[in-house]
Design a protein around this motif. Structure first.
Motif, PDB file in Angstrom:
ATOM      1  N   VAL A 266       0.864  -1.468  -0.082  1.00  0.00           N
ATOM      2  CA  VAL A 266       0.032  -0.028   0.029  1.00  0.00           C
ATOM      3  C   VAL A 266       0.839   1.199   0.076  1.00  0.00           C
ATOM      4  N   TYR A 267       0.411   2.170  -0.768  1.00  0.00           N
ATOM      5  CA  TYR A 267       1.172   3.369  -0.915  1.00  0.00           C
ATOM      6  C   TYR A 267       0.510   4.907  -0.849  1.00  0.00           C
ATOM      7  N   PRO A 268       1.028   5.725  -0.128  1.00  0.00           N
ATOM      8  CA  PRO A 268       0.180   7.020   0.055  1.00  0.00           C
ATOM      9  C   PRO A 268      -0.005   7.737  -1.161  1.00  0.00           C
ATOM     10  N   THR A 269      -1.008   8.621  -1.173  1.00  0.00           N
ATOM     11  CA  THR A 269      -1.466   9.741  -2.163  1.00  0.00           C
ATOM     12  C   THR A 269      -1.336  10.971  -1.807  1.00  0.00           C
ATOM     13  N   ARG A 270      -1.317  11.958  -2.348  1.00  0.00           N
ATOM     14  CA  ARG A 270      -1.211  13.193  -2.005  1.00  0.00           C
ATOM     15  C   ARG A 270      -2.080  13.611  -0.692  1.00  0.00           C
ATOM     16  N   SER A 271      -3.284  13.095  -0.948  1.00  0.00           N
ATOM     17  CA  SER A 271      -4.462  13.327   0.037  1.00  0.00           C
ATOM     18  C   SER A 271      -4.246  12.593   1.483  1.00  0.00           C
ATOM     19  N   GLY A 272      -3.455  11.600   1.427  1.00  0.00           N
ATOM     20  CA  GLY A 272      -3.183  10.872   2.587  1.00  0.00           C
ATOM     21  C   GLY A 272      -3.956   9.568   2.470  1.00  0.00           C
ATOM     22  N   ALA A 273      -4.826   9.250   1.421  1.00  0.00           N
ATOM     23  CA  ALA A 273      -5.341   7.804   1.141  1.00  0.00           C
ATOM     24  C   ALA A 273      -4.205   6.992   0.757  1.00  0.00           C
ATOM     25  N   MET A 274      -4.595   5.571   1.048  1.00  0.00           N
ATOM     26  CA  MET A 274      -3.805   4.636   0.666  1.00  0.00           C
ATOM     27  C   MET A 274      -4.222   3.651  -0.624  1.00  0.00           C
ATOM     28  N   VAL A 275      -3.432   3.439  -1.464  1.00  0.00           N
ATOM     29  CA  VAL A 275      -3.747   2.769  -2.813  1.00  0.00           C
ATOM     30  C   VAL A 275      -2.780   1.367  -2.725  1.00  0.00           C
ATOM     31  N   LEU A 276      -3.420   0.264  -2.960  1.00  0.00           N
ATOM     32  CA  LEU A 276      -2.623  -0.828  -3.153  1.00  0.00           C
ATOM     33  C   LEU A 276      -2.187  -1.153  -4.625  1.00  0.00           C
ATOM     34  N   ILE A 277      -0.978  -1.317  -4.925  1.00  0.00           N
ATOM     35  CA  ILE A 277      -0.445  -1.426  -6.097  1.00  0.00           C
ATOM     36  C   ILE A 277       0.263  -2.845  -6.149  1.00  0.00           C
ATOM     37  N   ALA A 278      -0.059  -3.740  -7.184  1.00  0.00           N
ATOM     38  CA  ALA A 278       0.606  -4.770  -7.136  1.00  0.00           C
ATOM     39  C   ALA A 278       1.253  -4.958  -8.677  1.00  0.00           C
ATOM     40  N   ALA A 279       2.710  -4.997  -8.672  1.00  0.00           N
ATOM     41  CA  ALA A 279       3.357  -4.757  -9.950  1.00  0.00           C
ATOM     42  C   ALA A 279       4.659  -6.028  -9.862  1.00  0.00           C
ATOM     43  N   ASN A 280       4.286  -6.908  -9.129  1.00  0.00           N
ATOM     44  CA  ASN A 280       5.567  -7.938  -8.933  1.00  0.00           C
ATOM     45  C   ASN A 280       5.819  -8.470 -10.209  1.00  0.00           C
ATOM     46  N   GLN A 281       4.997  -8.720 -10.981  1.00  0.00           N
ATOM     47  CA  GLN A 281       5.541  -9.694 -12.349  1.00  0.00           C
ATOM     48  C   GLN A 281       6.413  -8.837 -13.154  1.00  0.00           C
ATOM     49  N   ASP A 282       7.257  -9.414 -13.837  1.00  0.00           N
ATOM     50  CA  ASP A 282       8.329  -8.628 -14.736  1.00  0.00           C
ATOM     51  C   ASP A 282       7.670  -7.494 -15.616  1.00  0.00           C
ATOM     52  N   ILE A 320       8.554   3.940  -5.083  1.00  0.00           N
ATOM     53  CA  ILE A 320       7.152   4.062  -5.611  1.00  0.00           C
ATOM     54  C   ILE A 320       6.642   5.130  -4.644  1.00  0.00           C
ATOM     55  N   ALA A 321       6.618   5.043  -3.371  1.00  0.00           N
ATOM     56  CA  ALA A 321       5.896   5.811  -2.493  1.00  0.00           C
ATOM     57  C   ALA A 321       6.055   7.215  -2.644  1.00  0.00           C
ATOM     58  N   THR A 322       7.420   7.564  -2.875  1.00  0.00           N
ATOM     59  CA  THR A 322       7.758   9.039  -3.302  1.00  0.00           C
ATOM     60  C   THR A 322       6.918   9.366  -4.715  1.00  0.00           C
ATOM     61  N   TRP A 323       6.595   8.550  -5.816  1.00  0.00           N
ATOM     62  CA  TRP A 323       5.895   8.859  -6.984  1.00  0.00           C
ATOM     63  C   TRP A 323       4.440   8.974  -6.506  1.00  0.00           C
ATOM     64  N   THR A 324       3.942   7.957  -6.018  1.00  0.00           N
ATOM     65  CA  THR A 324       2.461   8.162  -5.496  1.00  0.00           C
ATOM     66  C   THR A 324       1.965   9.286  -4.608  1.00  0.00           C
TER      67      THR A 324
END
Length: 427
Positions: A266-282, A320-324
């Motif tokens: 889970v990664y933070p957004t600018r508003s403080g919400a949390m978004v789940l990202i699953a990008a573990n496949q190549d 990734i968190a820095t970007w989100t």
């Protein structure tokens, strides 16, 4: 599948079923995949009754037996209630006929034997040995109906040194390995916010019941389905046992991530919400690297394959968190979806009810509750069958609501006998 003595299907031989004003007993079950299956559901709470719910969802005629004076305790469970009524019971009790019967009395046990003669499945989740003490063990019931499938759900199974112990879902979750790996490593083991052990045992019991019915239809012989809560949990533990046996590796609690699987967090957004990202496949990670403006990450030896990314999970999550954190939630999700990267919010029930995908697929349905005098929202029937889908026909009924229909219609008891059984507290 249920055959009465004259070899007609049970529903056709039930005089009350043909003229019953309740459509779910007759016409509305017609054509459903389990419409020819009759289940006698005994036991209470969740591990057994959830199996009955699953079978009823696909058209089985589930006759639930409850004690005359108290009924299933689930009728009173749940943190949220309406007008003093459980909001759990309408879901687990749905699509079932409900009758009352004192299983500890001789007359009650006699009536069970009469019901078994008209049934395909007896479903129970008592402590092992209880049916046998009542003279209702499988061997006795097969003398009445050799085609009967006896589905038994318990904490530890019907055999073994622990079989006689009291077994709740929470203990099965612990013994089966789930509790140890659930939660944050800095805290004691956690539990899921649902009764997952009971429900897994019920799902396995449902699978076993359907397999046993298939075998019965080929051979004419019933059998016992033995579903233990701890084994149902164990069955979901992936390669946990093998990893220890071969490599001495112990899976530990890891919070929001799985060891060696990155990026998936889970990664933070600018508003403080949390978004789940699953990008573990190549290939998916390659698309994420492009999206965040750092395509070189996909070729970087630190992150170029699954094992490399897993070894540097914290470093990659930080990038990734820095970007989100630079993007608003809606904008972020839209860009991730457009790029073909699995992502989403962590939903509550409120989110589900507002989501257009849930609505389009009717994953949540609305159905009338006569007790509460309003419609109730609840999950629909899963999985979806293209030709013979399941259906929620009614919510859980009042205790003993179907006594007259079952005792007079199916078992053909006289009014005088029904009155006597009521007076004696048998029904």
């Amino acid at each position: 599948m249920a055959q009465d003595p004259d070899n007609a299907p049970a529903a056709q031989n039930d005089p009350g079923a043909q003229n019953d004003p309740r459509a779910d007993i007759g016409d509305e079950r017609a054509g459903m995949p389990l419409a020819d299956v009759r289940v006698i559901e005994m036991g209470q709470l969740l591990a057994g009754p959830f199996c009955g719910q699953l079978l009823g969802d696909f058209g089985a005629d589930v006759i639930k037996i409850e004690q005359p004076d108290v009924g299933d305790p689930l009728r009173d469970w749940g943190q949220a209630k309406a007008a003093g009524n459980s909001l759990w019971w309408p879901v687990v009790g749905r699509n079932k006929r409900t009758i009352t019967l004192n299983l500890r009395s001789q007359d009650g046990q006699r009536l069970v034997r009469e019901l078994v003669a008209h049934a395909d499945v007896l479903l129970e989740n008592f402590r092992p040995g209880t049916l046998e003490r009542w003279g209702l063990g499988p061997e006795e019931l097969w003398k009445i109906n050799p085609r009967l499938v006896v589905t038994r759900v318990s904490g530890y199974g019907q055999t073994g040194p622990y079989s006689s112990r009291a077994g709740f879902g929470s203990i099965g979750e612990a013994m089966g390995g789930l509790r140890y790996v659930t939660g944050d490593p800095s805290t004691p083991p956690s539990r899921a916010g649902i009764s997952i052990g009971d429900e897994l045992a019920a799902v396995f019991a449902c699978i076993g019941t359907l397999v046993a019915l298939h075998h019965r239809d080929r051979t004419g012989v019933g059998q016992v389905v033995d579903s233990a809560i701890y084994e149902a949990v164990l069955g979901m533990m992936e390669s946990l046992v093998t990893e220890w046996d071969v490599a001495g590796y112990v899976r530990e609690r890891t919070g929001a991530t799985l060891p060696g699987v990155a990026p998936s967090n889970v990664y933070p957004t600018r508003s403080g919400a949390m978004v789940l990202i699953a990008a573990n496949q190549d290939s998916v990670f390659g698309r994420l690297a492009q999206l965040i403006g750092q395509p070189e990450l996909a070729e970087d030896p630190r992150f170029c394959d699954h094992n490399a990314r897993g070894a540097r999970m914290e470093e990659l999550d930080g990038i990734i968190a820095t970007w989100t954190a630079q993007h608003e939630t809606g904008e972020l999700l839209e860009s991730l979806h457009d790029a073909g990267i699995p992502a989403g919010l962590i939903y509550t029930a409120k989110d589900m009810l507002a989501d257009p995908h849930f609505a389009a697929r009717e994953a949540i349905i609305s159905i009338d509750s006569p007790t509460l005098g309003r419609d109730l929202s609840m999950q629909s029937v899963f999985p979806r069958l293209s030709a013979t889908p399941g259906r929620v026909r009614h919510v859980g009924r009042e205790r003993g609501e179907d006594n007259e229909h079952v005792y007079a219609g199916l078992l053909k008891l006289t009014a005088a006998e029904i009155a006597r059984l009521k007076a004696e507290g048998t029904i």
